[in-house]
Design a protein around this motif. Structure first.
Motif, PDB file in Angstrom:
ATOM      1  N   ASP A  12       0.632  -1.348   0.101  1.00 25.13           N
ATOM      2  CA  ASP A  12       0.075   0.023  -0.151  1.00 25.13           C
ATOM      3  C   ASP A  12       0.886   1.353   0.050  1.00 25.13           C
ATOM      4  O   ASP A  12       1.732   1.569   0.943  1.00 25.13           O
ATOM      5  CB  ASP A  12      -0.785   0.029   1.181  1.00 25.13           C
ATOM      6  CG  ASP A  12      -2.277  -0.991   1.165  1.00 25.13           C
ATOM      7  OD1 ASP A  12      -2.759  -0.989  -0.040  1.00 25.13           O
ATOM      8  OD2 ASP A  12      -2.266  -1.790   2.055  1.00 25.13           O
ATOM      9  N   SER A  18      -2.984   3.202  -3.068  1.00 23.78           N
ATOM     10  CA  SER A  18      -4.008   2.861  -2.334  1.00 23.78           C
ATOM     11  C   SER A  18      -4.092   3.786  -1.026  1.00 23.78           C
ATOM     12  O   SER A  18      -5.221   3.459  -0.345  1.00 23.78           O
ATOM     13  CB  SER A  18      -4.019   1.366  -2.018  1.00 23.78           C
ATOM     14  OG  SER A  18      -2.807   1.102  -1.319  1.00 23.78           O
ATOM     15  N   HIS A  22      -7.651   4.137   1.344  1.00 19.64           N
ATOM     16  CA  HIS A  22      -8.057   3.884   2.553  1.00 19.64           C
ATOM     17  C   HIS A  22      -8.345   5.146   3.374  1.00 19.64           C
ATOM     18  O   HIS A  22      -9.082   4.863   4.467  1.00 19.64           O
ATOM     19  CB  HIS A  22      -6.633   3.436   2.923  1.00 19.64           C
ATOM     20  CG  HIS A  22      -6.262   2.029   2.831  1.00 19.64           C
ATOM     21  ND1 HIS A  22      -7.015   0.957   3.360  1.00 19.64           N
ATOM     22  CD2 HIS A  22      -5.352   1.298   2.315  1.00 19.64           C
ATOM     23  CE1 HIS A  22      -6.588  -0.266   2.976  1.00 19.64           C
ATOM     24  NE2 HIS A  22      -5.531  -0.062   2.126  1.00 19.64           N
ATOM     25  N   SER A  74     -13.163  -1.677   6.124  1.00 21.72           N
ATOM     26  CA  SER A  74     -12.800  -2.756   4.992  1.00 21.72           C
ATOM     27  C   SER A  74     -13.972  -2.965   4.019  1.00 21.72           C
ATOM     28  O   SER A  74     -13.315  -3.270   2.784  1.00 21.72           O
ATOM     29  CB  SER A  74     -12.609  -3.988   5.856  1.00 21.72           C
ATOM     30  OG  SER A  74     -11.680  -4.142   6.827  1.00 21.72           O
ATOM     31  N   THR A 108       3.744  -7.384   4.104  1.00 23.25           N
ATOM     32  CA  THR A 108       2.383  -6.679   4.433  1.00 23.25           C
ATOM     33  C   THR A 108       1.657  -7.264   5.630  1.00 23.25           C
ATOM     34  O   THR A 108       1.595  -8.604   5.678  1.00 23.25           O
ATOM     35  CB  THR A 108       1.515  -6.168   3.202  1.00 23.25           C
ATOM     36  OG1 THR A 108       0.290  -5.455   3.726  1.00 23.25           O
ATOM     37  CG2 THR A 108       1.150  -7.484   2.438  1.00 23.25           C
ATOM     38  N   ALA A 110      -1.801  -6.699   5.370  1.00 19.03           N
ATOM     39  CA  ALA A 110      -3.253  -6.261   4.726  1.00 19.03           C
ATOM     40  C   ALA A 110      -3.730  -7.996   5.118  1.00 19.03           C
ATOM     41  O   ALA A 110      -3.570  -8.816   4.924  1.00 19.03           O
ATOM     42  CB  ALA A 110      -3.209  -6.193   3.178  1.00 19.03           C
ATOM     43  N   GLU A 114      -8.256  -8.084   1.230  1.00 16.38           N
ATOM     44  CA  GLU A 114      -7.517  -7.023   0.634  1.00 16.38           C
ATOM     45  C   GLU A 114      -6.177  -7.365  -0.053  1.00 16.38           C
ATOM     46  O   GLU A 114      -5.834  -7.066  -1.296  1.00 16.38           O
ATOM     47  CB  GLU A 114      -7.222  -5.829   1.776  1.00 16.38           C
ATOM     48  CG  GLU A 114      -8.357  -5.100   2.480  1.00 16.38           C
ATOM     49  CD  GLU A 114      -8.159  -4.226   3.379  1.00 16.38           C
ATOM     50  OE1 GLU A 114      -6.791  -3.860   3.323  1.00 16.38           O
ATOM     51  OE2 GLU A 114      -9.037  -3.861   4.028  1.00 16.38           O
ATOM     52  N   LEU A 115      -5.274  -8.550   0.592  1.00 17.12           N
ATOM     53  CA  LEU A 115      -4.032  -8.836  -0.069  1.00 17.12           C
ATOM     54  C   LEU A 115      -4.586  -9.340  -1.382  1.00 17.12           C
ATOM     55  O   LEU A 115      -3.724  -9.354  -2.463  1.00 17.12           O
ATOM     56  CB  LEU A 115      -3.435  -9.741   0.874  1.00 17.12           C
ATOM     57  CG  LEU A 115      -2.290 -10.150   0.335  1.00 17.12           C
ATOM     58  CD1 LEU A 115      -1.179  -9.124   0.187  1.00 17.12           C
ATOM     59  CD2 LEU A 115      -1.588 -11.167   1.559  1.00 17.12           C
ATOM     60  N   GLY A 134      -1.884 -10.318   6.959  1.00 16.06           N
ATOM     61  CA  GLY A 134      -2.492  -9.850   8.102  1.00 16.06           C
ATOM     62  C   GLY A 134      -2.781 -11.255   8.930  1.00 16.06           C
ATOM     63  O   GLY A 134      -2.899 -11.062  10.378  1.00 16.06           O
TER      64      GLY A 134
END
Length: 222
Positions: A12, A18, A22, A74, A108, A110, A114-115, A134
């Protein structure tokens, strides 16, 4: 055989444009729980762990309202994911570094949904050595855990890696691990701030970084 080396990339604001989406969707999410947080304040917290972001920007929210805002952010973000674009040079720098024999890791935190969107947009799976997400950590940057996991998956020590990111949270996480970091301005954070937090070099974006590799810590990895 030469000792392996890796370049770790935030996504990101570094590879994908992005950060502002966000910020906007967090703004709308906070308004949905009757809280008006200025977008500029939200933007300066993008890249920070989500729970920490809420506690920092909206400490008055109770747990239920905080969860509502986080979930709504989200959902709104994913609904507008078709507006996301790659930043200049995103695919090309991964290709170049992979060609040079470096291990490419997406570092990341994320969330999985999202990833998946980001990886699909990046469309560079064959170039990736490893990816974090995440589900790998409870707390994201500036906590260095996700970066430490990225190093472990790359199979290299910090002295044989460089991190590329766009936020002060990236730089702080790297500083905790003595990991060299390159900053990019494409996330909207200023050069002086990134340098103050430990960035060895700061470029406008990864496209400019591609053309200045020889003047960055990445050159020593080749």
């Amino acid at each position: 055989m030469p000792e392996p080396a890796a370049v770790l990339f935030d996504i990101d604001g570094t590879l994908v444009d992005s950060n502002y989406l966000h910020a906007l969707t967090w703004h709308r999410a906070f308004r949905a729980v009757d809280l008006d947080v200025p977008i500029w304040r939200i933007h300066r917290s993008i890249g920070m762990d989500g729970d920490t972001l809420v506690r920092t920007l909206a400490p008055e929210l109770d747990d239920d309202a905080a969860d509502t805002a986080s979930d709504l952010h989200s959902r709104l973000y994913l609904e507008r994911a078709d507006e996301l674009t790659l930043l200049p040079g995103a695919r090309e720098i991964l290709r170049d570094l992979h060609r040079d024999g470096l291990r490419i890791v997406l570092a990341t935190s994320a969330p999985p949904d999202e990833l998946a969107v980001l990886r699909d947009l990046l469309d560079s799976e064959s170039l990736l050595y490893a990816v974090t997400g995440g589900e790998d950590v409870e707390t994201a940057k500036p906590d260095p855990t996700i970066v430490r996991i990225a190093l472990e998956r790359a199979g290299v020590p910090a002295r044989r890696a460089v991190f590329v990111g766009d936020t002060v949270w990236d730089m702080r996480a790297c500083a905790d691990l003595a990991l060299p970091a390159v900053g990019v301005l494409s996330g909207g954070i200023g050069r002086a701030e990134l340098e103050a937090e430990g960035a060895a070099v700061v470029c406008d974006d990864v496209e400019q970084l591609r053309h200045r590799i020889a003047r960055t810590p990445i050159a020593a990895l080749r």
